[in-house]
Design an enzyme around this catalytic site. Sequence first.
Site, PDB file in Angstrom:
ATOM      1  N   GLY A 213     -11.023 -14.045   3.305  1.00 38.85           N
ATOM      2  CA  GLY A 213      -9.733 -13.381   3.229  1.00 38.85           C
ATOM      3  C   GLY A 213      -9.074 -13.568   4.683  1.00 38.85           C
TER       4      GLY A 213
ATOM      5  N   GLY B  34      -6.103 -11.926   5.435  1.00 42.39           N
ATOM      6  CA  GLY B  34      -4.820 -10.961   5.554  1.00 42.39           C
ATOM      7  C   GLY B  34      -5.528 -10.094   6.785  1.00 42.39           C
TER       8      GLY B  34
ATOM      9  N   GLY C  76      -9.114  -8.718   6.657  1.00 41.21           N
ATOM     10  CA  GLY C  76     -10.049  -9.970   6.964  1.00 41.21           C
ATOM     11  C   GLY C  76     -10.111 -10.266   8.497  1.00 41.21           C
TER      12      GLY C  76
ATOM     13  N   PHE D 290       8.102   8.908   5.699  1.00 42.66           N
ATOM     14  CA  PHE D 290       7.896   8.253   4.211  1.00 42.66           C
ATOM     15  C   PHE D 290       7.406   9.258   3.379  1.00 42.66           C
ATOM     16  CE2 PHE D 290       6.355   3.517   3.889  1.00 42.66           C
ATOM     17  CZ  PHE D 290       7.511   3.125   4.588  1.00 42.66           C
TER      18      PHE D 290
ATOM     19  N   GLN E  39      -0.748   1.686  -8.698  1.00 44.68           N
ATOM     20  CA  GLN E  39       0.163   2.292  -8.168  1.00 44.68           C
ATOM     21  C   GLN E  39       1.551   1.556  -8.404  1.00 44.68           C
ATOM     22  OE1 GLN E  39       1.534   2.697  -3.636  1.00 44.68           O
ATOM     23  NE2 GLN E  39       1.158   4.672  -4.389  1.00 44.68           N
TER      24      GLN E  39
ATOM     25  N   HIS F 243       5.473   0.979  -7.792  1.00 44.15           N
ATOM     26  CA  HIS F 243       6.400   1.459  -6.683  1.00 44.15           C
ATOM     27  C   HIS F 243       7.704   1.822  -7.307  1.00 44.15           C
ATOM     28  CE1 HIS F 243       8.824   1.375  -3.140  1.00 44.15           C
ATOM     29  NE2 HIS F 243       7.594   1.400  -2.278  1.00 44.15           N
TER      30      HIS F 243
ATOM     31  N   LEU G 212      10.076  -6.084  -3.462  1.00 48.10           N
ATOM     32  CA  LEU G 212       9.937  -4.659  -3.009  1.00 48.10           C
ATOM     33  C   LEU G 212      11.154  -4.358  -2.136  1.00 48.10           C
ATOM     34  CD1 LEU G 212       7.980  -2.113  -2.655  1.00 48.10           C
ATOM     35  CD2 LEU G 212       7.516  -2.856  -0.358  1.00 48.10           C
TER      36      LEU G 212
ATOM     37  N   GLU H 153       9.930   1.692   0.796  1.00 48.63           N
ATOM     38  CA  GLU H 153      10.296   3.153   0.898  1.00 48.63           C
ATOM     39  C   GLU H 153      11.033   3.444   2.111  1.00 48.63           C
ATOM     40  OE1 GLU H 153       6.847   4.974  -0.552  1.00 48.63           O
ATOM     41  OE2 GLU H 153       6.933   6.722   0.911  1.00 48.63           O
TER      42      GLU H 153
ATOM     43  N   ARG I 134       5.179   8.356  -4.230  1.00 46.54           N
ATOM     44  CA  ARG I 134       5.620   7.422  -5.164  1.00 46.54           C
ATOM     45  C   ARG I 134       5.315   7.598  -6.493  1.00 46.54           C
ATOM     46  NH1 ARG I 134       3.370   2.261  -1.451  1.00 46.54           N
ATOM     47  NH2 ARG I 134       5.215   2.491   0.034  1.00 46.54           N
TER      48      ARG I 134
ATOM     49  N   HIS J 194       2.542  -2.371  -7.777  1.00 42.18           N
ATOM     50  CA  HIS J 194       2.717  -2.497  -6.081  1.00 42.18           C
ATOM     51  C   HIS J 194       1.402  -2.311  -5.601  1.00 42.18           C
ATOM     52  CE1 HIS J 194       4.339  -2.539  -2.515  1.00 42.18           C
ATOM     53  NE2 HIS J 194       3.591  -1.297  -1.886  1.00 42.18           N
TER      54      HIS J 194
ATOM     55  N   GLU K  45      -7.440  -4.034   0.660  1.00 45.95           N
ATOM     56  CA  GLU K  45      -6.863  -3.630  -0.595  1.00 45.95           C
ATOM     57  C   GLU K  45      -7.860  -3.825  -2.022  1.00 45.95           C
ATOM     58  OE1 GLU K  45      -2.810  -4.527  -1.639  1.00 45.95           O
ATOM     59  OE2 GLU K  45      -2.864  -3.884  -3.781  1.00 45.95           O
TER      60      GLU K  45
ATOM     61  N   ARG L 128      -1.586   6.397  -3.441  1.00 48.34           N
ATOM     62  CA  ARG L 128      -1.775   6.203  -1.948  1.00 48.34           C
ATOM     63  C   ARG L 128      -0.337   6.634  -1.489  1.00 48.34           C
ATOM     64  NH1 ARG L 128       0.697   1.696   1.156  1.00 48.34           N
ATOM     65  NH2 ARG L 128       1.051   0.727  -0.701  1.00 48.34           N
TER      66      ARG L 128
HETATM   67  C1  LIG Z   1       5.856  -6.190  -0.659  1.00 44.91           C
HETATM   68  C2  LIG Z   1       4.697  -5.285  -0.165  1.00 44.91           C
HETATM   69  C3  LIG Z   1       5.172  -4.491   0.922  1.00 44.91           C
HETATM   70  C4  LIG Z   1       4.175  -3.591   1.555  1.00 44.91           C
HETATM   71  N1  LIG Z   1       4.755  -2.855   2.501  1.00 44.91           N
HETATM   72  C5  LIG Z   1       3.683  -1.908   3.226  1.00 44.91           C
HETATM   73  C6  LIG Z   1       4.011  -0.972   4.106  1.00 44.91           C
HETATM   74  O1  LIG Z   1       5.100  -1.088   4.450  1.00 44.91           O
HETATM   75  N2  LIG Z   1       2.792  -0.266   4.552  1.00 44.91           N
HETATM   76  C7  LIG Z   1       1.752  -0.156   3.850  1.00 44.91           C
HETATM   77  O2  LIG Z   1       0.882   0.466   4.575  1.00 44.91           O
HETATM   78  N3  LIG Z   1       1.363  -1.155   2.956  1.00 44.91           N
HETATM   79  C8  LIG Z   1       2.292  -1.938   2.531  1.00 44.91           C
HETATM   80  N4  LIG Z   1       2.027  -2.734   1.618  1.00 44.91           N
HETATM   81  C9  LIG Z   1       0.381  -2.834   1.187  1.00 44.91           C
HETATM   82  C10 LIG Z   1      -0.334  -3.595   2.292  1.00 44.91           C
HETATM   83  O3  LIG Z   1       0.364  -4.685   2.778  1.00 44.91           O
HETATM   84  C11 LIG Z   1      -1.512  -4.482   1.514  1.00 44.91           C
HETATM   85  O4  LIG Z   1      -2.300  -3.510   0.786  1.00 44.91           O
HETATM   86  C12 LIG Z   1      -2.380  -5.132   2.626  1.00 44.91           C
HETATM   87  O5  LIG Z   1      -1.452  -5.709   3.582  1.00 44.91           O
HETATM   88  C13 LIG Z   1      -3.340  -5.865   2.037  1.00 44.91           C
HETATM   89  O6  LIG Z   1      -4.306  -6.497   2.849  1.00 44.91           O
HETATM   90  P1  LIG Z   1      -5.353  -7.062   2.996  1.00 44.91           P
HETATM   91  O7  LIG Z   1      -6.013  -7.738   4.070  1.00 44.91           O
HETATM   92  O8  LIG Z   1      -6.417  -6.265   2.092  1.00 44.91           O
HETATM   93  O9  LIG Z   1      -5.028  -8.264   1.780  1.00 44.91           O
HETATM   94  P2  LIG Z   1      -4.041  -9.659   1.843  1.00 44.91           P
HETATM   95  O10 LIG Z   1      -3.238  -9.316   3.054  1.00 44.91           O
HETATM   96  O11 LIG Z   1      -3.491  -9.684   0.471  1.00 44.91           O
HETATM   97  O12 LIG Z   1      -5.027 -10.819   2.033  1.00 44.91           O
HETATM   98  C14 LIG Z   1      -5.906 -11.320   1.043  1.00 44.91           C
HETATM   99  C15 LIG Z   1      -6.598 -12.488   1.670  1.00 44.91           C
HETATM  100  O13 LIG Z   1      -7.494 -13.106   0.789  1.00 44.91           O
HETATM  101  C16 LIG Z   1      -7.567 -14.548   0.641  1.00 44.91           C
HETATM  102  N5  LIG Z   1      -8.182 -14.607  -0.756  1.00 44.91           N
HETATM  103  C17 LIG Z   1      -7.985 -14.169  -1.829  1.00 44.91           C
HETATM  104  N6  LIG Z   1      -8.676 -14.480  -2.749  1.00 44.91           N
HETATM  105  C18 LIG Z   1      -9.527 -15.311  -2.260  1.00 44.91           C
HETATM  106  C19 LIG Z   1     -10.725 -16.579  -2.611  1.00 44.91           C
HETATM  107  N7  LIG Z   1     -10.939 -16.338  -4.044  1.00 44.91           N
HETATM  108  N8  LIG Z   1     -11.056 -17.347  -1.674  1.00 44.91           N
HETATM  109  C20 LIG Z   1     -10.657 -17.419  -0.604  1.00 44.91           C
HETATM  110  N9  LIG Z   1      -9.607 -16.473   0.003  1.00 44.91           N
HETATM  111  C21 LIG Z   1      -9.081 -15.651  -1.078  1.00 44.91           C
HETATM  112  C22 LIG Z   1      -5.945 -14.711   0.527  1.00 44.91           C
HETATM  113  O14 LIG Z   1      -5.796 -15.896   0.831  1.00 44.91           O
HETATM  114  C23 LIG Z   1      -5.560 -13.827   1.607  1.00 44.91           C
HETATM  115  O15 LIG Z   1      -5.795 -14.516   2.964  1.00 44.91           O
HETATM  116  C24 LIG Z   1       2.930  -3.722   0.841  1.00 44.91           C
HETATM  117  C25 LIG Z   1       2.496  -4.637  -0.173  1.00 44.91           C
HETATM  118  C26 LIG Z   1       3.521  -5.160  -0.817  1.00 44.91           C
HETATM  119  C27 LIG Z   1       3.175  -6.025  -1.862  1.00 44.91           C
END
Ligand SMILES: Cc1cc2nc3c(=O)[nH]c(=O)nc-3n(C[C@H](O)[C@H](O)[C@H](O)COP(=O)(O)OP(=O)(O)OC[C@H]3O[C@@H](n4cnc5c(N)ncnc54)[C@H](O)[C@@H]3O)c2cc1C
Length: 558
Positions: free
Chosen positions: A10, A12, A15, A113, A226, A228, A238, A241, A272, A337, A361, A372
């Site tokens: 991952g 994100g 990761g 918030f 959750q 939203h 989205l 908020e 929320r 959300h 997440e 949350r």
């Molecule tokens: C529209 C939106 C707005 C948001 N705004 C806010 C905010 O303002 N403040 C806040 O605190 N939170 C916010 N959130 C929540 C927050 O953004 C997310 O919870 C957080 O960014 C998730 O990060 P992550 O690193 O867990 O996963 P992600 O950023 O989702 O990354 C997941 C990664 O895993 C990889 N992956 C998945 N499955 C596989 C697989 N099988 N093999 C290889 N790679 C894989 C993907 O390619 C990706 O790189 C928001 C969420 C959304 C949907």
Amino acid sequence: MIEHDIIVIGGGLSGLRAALEAKRNGADVAVISKVPPIRSHSVAAQGGINASIGPDDSWDSHAYDTVKGSDYLADQDTVEILCKEAPEIVYEMENWGTLFSRTEDGKIAQRPFGGAGFPRTCYAGDRTGHNLLHTMYEQVLRAGVRIYNEWMVTRLATDSNRCTGFVALNLLNSELESFRAKSIVIATGGYGRIYQRSTNSIINTGFGISLAYRAGVPIQDMEFVQFHPTTLWGTNILITEGVRGEGGYLYNKDHERFMDKYAPESMELAPRDIVARSIQTEIDEGWGFSGGYVQLDITHLGKELINERLSGIRQICIDFAGVDPIKEPIPVQPGHHYSMGGISSGKDGLTPLDGLYAIGECACISVHGANRLGGNSLLDTIVFGKRAGEHAANAVKSIAMPSEDSLNESLTEERSNIDSMMGDGGESFADVKDELRQTMQRYVGVYRNRGDLETGLANVKALEKRGENIHVKSRVNAFNMELMNVLEVKGMLDIARVITEGALVREESRGAHYRTDFLERDDEKWLKHTLAYLKDGNPKLEYKDVTITQFQPKRREY
Ligand SMILES: Cc1cc2nc3c(=O)[nH]c(=O)nc-3n(C[C@H](O)[C@H](O)[C@H](O)COP(=O)(O)OP(=O)(O)OC[C@H]3O[C@@H](n4cnc5c(N)ncnc54)[C@H](O)[C@@H]3O)c2cc1C
């Protein structure tokens, strides 16, 4: 076979932060990701990241708001870590280059918030995730972390309660490869796309959670989903908020600011779960607009403020709803959300399977409990990403590389699994996926009750049966999206099943889990976490205590 000390699945925020910290601590580390890291869902985060850096604010006030927001289901020892480490995390991102919005005297600006006692959310306009993720990616590149772009991990390999690596599909040519490592970190994000209306991107299928579940790791508190309150009517993109944080009002069709009926003190800035239920109630009782929405009005904030702090939102409204929020209210409705539940993991991201970590997440480190607070998720990804990276780097110093046997076995099994899916007959993944998303939306949504949940569960079980007979018709090798979807839909069914069963058994209302047939929170019976294990193809539910330190549960009022 490809090998590294540590491989993070991952790209994100969580990761990348884990990979960076592991590299800074001397490990040979790689990231593998379905999409190039900066296309991960973290890039879409809009509103901001919480930290108690304001002059009158404090980490324990942040912790109190988080625990109260969680409806007392969060583990208070991990919440303490989250809130104590927040200021340092935000300043570190700033020092690395994140362009936060500023006050007039040059400090990092903060907006209010929902559920927070202070304006605590640091933000970069309404593109906070974009700014944070790009900064993090730059740091990861600078540190020289190896990145495997456009590979999808399809199965974890294990040997005597140790994770030894995984099998992944190279999306470029559909070849399978095994990856061996001393430690694996799962950071695969949320599962929003199992709901029909979701703010999440198409790639958020939650497949990473099912990888761990299928490897014998428990998944925790999955019934807490959750919704939203404000997603754009029609597309469910989205509407942050932050819009309410900047002073947006919610109106029903009679132009009543209806939040005074539901949360008279906090109004639009209640948490929320409460605002989502309030909007849904207005719609269900006929006070919404035709088609099922209410209005979010910011016209009174003025053109200048909207263009400065909410320009991305304005553009989304113009592009996807034909509405300019400078001139007219935004049509909104609740949508899925965020996942409070996920792979059960501890304060350093360690799961019960040796060598396996889970963060972000996809994990349940239990800082969000039953609901949350906005701005706490970006924080969670960075705080616990950093901790997991550091822990894994220290651990691998004394761990030997696992033997190749389990990897070779897993690779053979996955080859035969994929071979057995190829064929022209059978079910289409798209039909199963669509029906699943409708089922979850209709029966396992904002409001729940026994009858609906039983219907939902029966539907999910029927879809699981149909899922056994899905075939991949496409023979394309490069980016075979059908193959990816077929693999993922099975994981989506796993998750849907656990959410629905957990929700059916939990006979109380707590945070985002609201049962119309059990209206009250029941601490005597239900102040506990749900753990779901995969046993003989079915989820087996167990329960464990919530860690309570300084805040005793009390009635939650706003
Ligand atoms: C529209 C939106 C707005 C948001 N705004 C806010 C905010 O303002 N403040 C806040 O605190 N939170 C916010 N959130 C929540 C927050 O953004 C997310 O919870 C957080 O960014 C998730 O990060 P992550 O690193 O867990 O996963 P992600 O950023 O989702 O990354 C997941 C990664 O895993 C990889 N992956 C998945 N499955 C596989 C697989 N099988 N093999 C290889 N790679 C894989 C993907 O390619 C990706 O790189 C928001 C969420 C959304 C949907």
